[in-house]
Design an enzyme around this catalytic site. Structure first.
Site, short mmCIF file in Angstrom:
data_model
loop_
_atom_site.label_atom_id
_atom_site.label_comp_id
_atom_site.label_asym_id
_atom_site.label_seq_id
_atom_site.Cartn_x
_atom_site.Cartn_y
_atom_site.Cartn_z
N LEU A 22 1.03 -1.13 0.05
CA LEU A 22 0.13 -0.01 0.02
C LEU A 22 1.02 1.11 0.38
CD1 LEU A 22 -2.29 -1.15 2.86
CD2 LEU A 22 -2.80 -1.47 0.56
N GLU A 23 0.47 2.20 -0.78
CA GLU A 23 1.20 3.59 -0.85
C GLU A 23 0.29 4.40 -0.08
OE1 GLU A 23 0.66 2.56 -4.30
OE2 GLU A 23 2.07 1.09 -4.45
#
Ligand SMILES: O=c1ccn([C@H]2C[C@H](O)[C@@H](COP(=O)(O)OP(=O)(O)OP(=O)(O)O)O2)c(=O)[nH]1
Length: 178
Positions: free
Chosen positions: A121-122
């Site tokens: 996840l960014e």
């Protein structure tokens, strides 16, 4: 077209979609909820270089949560290990995370046919917000593919993110030739 709940269940039965852990309650009408894994990471350097291998350092979300700040970019990971062998999986946020000002990906929500692993996840946030391991953080949706897949992602020799573990993985842009 997007797979419905009954179609996702059929694909799970055929093991063309794998979700571990799996909980029937996480299945929505046309999506499957995924959760925040316990590991977060940040880049060691303030200035990143797209041509270089930018290293990250990991830290664990404590049981009583961890506050994310707007000026820091975080990498997170899904609790779930997933495999998608016949459809294109897309990772999307949830309305409830969006309403807390949390973005869970930066530009790339699309996965590939054949991707196997945990999703990195960014994460960026609009205002300080405390997050917890195991909280619902996103949802996977599945698109049918038009045509035959010649090389699935898990068979590509140069796939950068195949088999991602239960920790966030940093950008491997440095492996591209440009
Ligand atoms: O937010 C995301 C988006 C995708 N993925 C996974 C699923 C996807 O199948 C894989 C590769 O994504 P993409 O093809 O966008 O990455 P790339 O930079 O083009 O790498 P590659 O050259 O390996 O395709 O990474 C994530 O973990 N997080």
């Amino acid at each position: 077209m997007i797979l419905s709940d009954t179609r996702i269940l059929e694909e799970i039965a055929k093991e063309t979609i794998v979700l571990k852990p799996y909980d029937r309650n996480c299945l929505g009408s046309n999506s499957y909820d995924v959760h925040l894994g316990k590991w977060l990471a940040t880049y060691k350097e303030h200035i990143l270089d797209a041509k270089k291998h930018n290293e990250i350092e990991y830290f664990e979300i404590p049981d009583d949560g961890f506050v994310l700040y707007p000026h820091i970019f975080y990498l997170g990971v899904t609790l779930e290990y997933t495999e998608t062998h016949a459809h294109v999986p897309f990772l999307e946020g949830k309305s409830s995370t969006g309403r807390l000002g949390i973005d869970i990906h930066a530009t790339a929500g699309k996965g590939d046919v054949g991707f196997c692993g945990h999703w990195t996840l960014e994460i960026s946030v609009k205002q300080p917000v405390k997050v917890y391991k195991g909280m619902p953080v996103g949802q996977l949706i599945y698109f049918p593919v038009e045509g035959t897949i010649e090389v699935a992602y898990n068979q590509k020799a140069n796939a950068k993110y195949s088999g991602q573990p239960d920790r966030p993985i940093e950008s491997m842009m440095w492996k591209n030739k440009f």
